[in-house]
Design a protein around this motif. Sequence first.
Motif, mmCIF file in Angstrom:
data_model
loop_
_atom_site.group_PDB
_atom_site.id
_atom_site.type_symbol
_atom_site.label_atom_id
_atom_site.label_comp_id
_atom_site.label_asym_id
_atom_site.label_seq_id
_atom_site.Cartn_x
_atom_site.Cartn_y
_atom_site.Cartn_z
ATOM 1 N N ASP B 231 -48.122 20.243 20.058
ATOM 2 C CA ASP B 231 -46.697 20.599 20.537
ATOM 3 C C ASP B 231 -46.668 22.125 20.424
ATOM 4 O OD1 ASP B 231 -46.172 18.297 21.618
ATOM 5 O OD2 ASP B 231 -45.108 17.678 19.733
ATOM 6 N N LYS B 232 -46.974 22.398 18.964
ATOM 7 C CA LYS B 232 -46.807 23.874 18.574
ATOM 8 C C LYS B 232 -47.712 24.826 19.448
ATOM 9 C CE LYS B 232 -45.991 23.953 14.215
ATOM 10 N NZ LYS B 232 -46.651 23.825 12.898
ATOM 11 N N LEU B 237 -48.183 29.051 23.705
ATOM 12 C CA LEU B 237 -48.889 29.277 24.792
ATOM 13 C C LEU B 237 -47.640 29.705 25.913
ATOM 14 C CD1 LEU B 237 -51.738 26.789 25.260
ATOM 15 C CD2 LEU B 237 -51.868 29.208 25.005
ATOM 16 N N SER B 238 -46.714 28.911 26.016
ATOM 17 C CA SER B 238 -45.689 29.248 26.952
ATOM 18 C C SER B 238 -44.776 30.011 26.654
ATOM 19 C CB SER B 238 -45.063 27.770 27.178
ATOM 20 O OG SER B 238 -44.621 27.252 26.197
ATOM 21 N N SER B 239 -44.606 30.510 25.494
ATOM 22 C CA SER B 239 -43.596 31.828 25.019
ATOM 23 C C SER B 239 -44.340 33.208 25.489
ATOM 24 C CB SER B 239 -43.755 31.820 23.390
ATOM 25 O OG SER B 239 -44.708 32.513 22.817
ATOM 26 N N GLY B 240 -45.501 33.167 25.990
ATOM 27 C CA GLY B 240 -46.199 34.253 26.552
ATOM 28 C C GLY B 240 -46.340 35.314 25.690
ATOM 29 N N SER B 241 -46.340 35.083 24.479
ATOM 30 C CA SER B 241 -46.736 35.968 23.519
ATOM 31 C C SER B 241 -48.267 36.394 23.641
ATOM 32 C CB SER B 241 -46.347 35.622 22.134
ATOM 33 O OG SER B 241 -47.318 34.760 21.755
ATOM 34 N N VAL B 247 -53.101 31.579 18.591
ATOM 35 C CA VAL B 247 -53.480 30.599 19.539
ATOM 36 C C VAL B 247 -54.916 30.075 18.766
ATOM 37 C CG1 VAL B 247 -54.356 30.072 21.718
ATOM 38 C CG2 VAL B 247 -52.286 31.403 21.292
ATOM 39 N N PHE B 248 -55.740 31.018 18.374
ATOM 40 C CA PHE B 248 -57.266 30.617 17.933
ATOM 41 C C PHE B 248 -57.075 29.596 16.598
ATOM 42 C CE2 PHE B 248 -58.970 33.538 20.728
ATOM 43 C CZ PHE B 248 -59.949 33.106 21.257
ATOM 44 N N LYS B 253 -57.537 23.491 14.886
ATOM 45 C CA LYS B 253 -56.748 22.275 14.558
ATOM 46 C C LYS B 253 -56.924 21.174 15.780
ATOM 47 C CE LYS B 253 -53.745 23.622 10.885
ATOM 48 N NZ LYS B 253 -52.236 23.897 10.658
ATOM 49 N N ALA B 254 -56.457 21.773 16.778
ATOM 50 C CA ALA B 254 -56.526 20.860 18.139
ATOM 51 C C ALA B 254 -57.937 20.440 18.695
ATOM 52 C CB ALA B 254 -55.960 21.570 19.382
ATOM 53 N N THR B 255 -58.985 21.215 18.235
ATOM 54 C CA THR B 255 -60.254 20.579 18.685
ATOM 55 C C THR B 255 -61.019 19.718 17.427
ATOM 56 O OG1 THR B 255 -61.193 22.843 18.047
ATOM 57 C CG2 THR B 255 -60.858 22.287 20.319
#
Lengths: 328, 277
Positions: B231-232, B237-241, B247-248, B253-255
């Motif tokens: 979710d985070k 990502l969608s905050s567009g920062s 992100v990395f 963690k996501a991978t």
Amino acid sequence: MRAFLIPVLFSLTLLGCGPFEEVFVEKDLLERPQAKRCSDCHADIYKEWKESRHALAWKSESYRRESENYTKTKCLACHAPHQVDPEKKPKLRAEFKDDGVACVACHFKEETGAMHGPLKVWSPPHPSKQDLSYTKSSFCAGCHRETYKEWKLAKSSKSCQDCHMKSLGKKDLIQKFPFYLFHRAKPRHSHRFTSLIASEEDIKVWFEGGRLYLENVGVPHNLPTADQGDPRLYLIARIAYKDGKVRTLRRMFSPQAENALAPGRPVGITITNAEGVSSIKIKLLRKLSWKKEKELILSREIHGEGLPGQVRRGNPEGGEGVGKDSEG
Amino acid sequence: MGRKTLSLLLAGVFLGASTLASEVVLKKPPESLDNYYPPKSKKWEFLSKMHAMSTYFYGINLNINNEDWKNALRWAKELKKEYVATSKMVPEWKEYFKPKLADELVKAVESKNVDNVLKAAQALGKTCAECHAEYQLSVKLAYHFPSFESIKLEDPIEFMEMDTGKYMEKMTNSLKALKIYLMQGDKDNAAQAGEEFVERVRALKGMCSKCHTSKLSVEAIMGKEYMSNLDKLGEVLSSGSGDKGKVFGLLQKATSACMKCHNVHLVPAVVQEKFEK
């Protein structure tokens, strides 16, 4: 006919209440008969139930496949229950499993040897007992467990029955001659257990700060909701940019992916190059677990930064036309 | 001969083949083995025969060590019975069984001579080991995992049904696109690719329940902590920062789930595919 017979039949009752009741008791009703047997008197209710998903809960092809041909023992009890009690997971029934979630399971209680229901009735063929738990959501909770949890969080004043067993007004509970002559019409509720379909008003859609938002504001459980099934909600947004470019964005929401729309919790989706957007055409469709077709929930167009455009309802691309109710 | 040596030697009957082998062989199991495994049969008959034989073998060992020859004989006879029965289950494997050796083991126990028993046990044990060296692993991989082949996933971005391999490819491509766009400083496209990746991982979780009825297995790899990290990632990502470091970090963690899940499921899935099971 009715007017003529009533005096004749009433004279029978003068012979005394005891023998009269005995004459009309039909013992096999308390020995867990098939649903079909109840239709001898409750013909209308039976007809509705027969059309419901509850009647197919065991025979459903997708269920048969996913329960690995009825060998996954974990999967059986709710699809052919023995006795339904509020908030309790049922036990598997031994007889007539093909009937799925049927009359006897929902109404007959071993403890009293009577048919329990929401009404106070006089029913010579079988003992009956008024039981107000039938009017509450907790009655459905033993099986629709996830949905019930969601419904509780939503704090809705409406029960599952209010929406999924709609009132049919006052009607006869039984159709069998001559018994129906002794009974007045009573409040009836649809045993069609229809899945319903969300309306335009149930879902708020807006565009703000470069994101497209969806919110379930009308259905007091997740959209879609399920315990074991795999229903889905599809969003198709056609985004038109001022420079003439068009982009299609798609999203899928489902209980299995844990991203179904919870009541009152907006979901935002980033729209790239948001400043350049001139309009967004939105379509929301749903697919029930047991159905192949997608059905349109809403079709709407939004212009510029959140300006609401005109609202209309149409056919989904290549899909079926739909009414307000999935019964058609 | 002392008791200790006897048990050690009998244990060696089983270890023998696997300790000597320096390479792993995966032979495609014969078709008639299908009859003793799901989905055709839920009773795992072949495997229970294995357990039975192994138990009776141990029964001989145990009783001889206790100098109870009567009971040792009883288990030798049971072993012979099971061995002969098992030899008839899979016609393609007939040659691996030598019923005569089972009979000789019974006779050796009857003779109450430990050396004879040892020799006969080793000879019979060798027939077990030979088959195991060629088939034990491949049968585990082919039959103990339900097939990913029959599972169809619906892509949450393109609304198309596809098999696991194709789905993995799509998911991996959106992951790679995210990384490339991030490194190129293309925030918008990174956000889009990233959100698609997140949605695809989410929908992948929906697949687990097609096989697992216990939530525990699923939670072990894609639990609450994992999902809230996902979710985070979606939010960042969608905050567009376009914050690469953040992100990395979240991606790592996501991978983590990819590798954990592959560790458990990938080898059997690939072997099954090769065997066309």
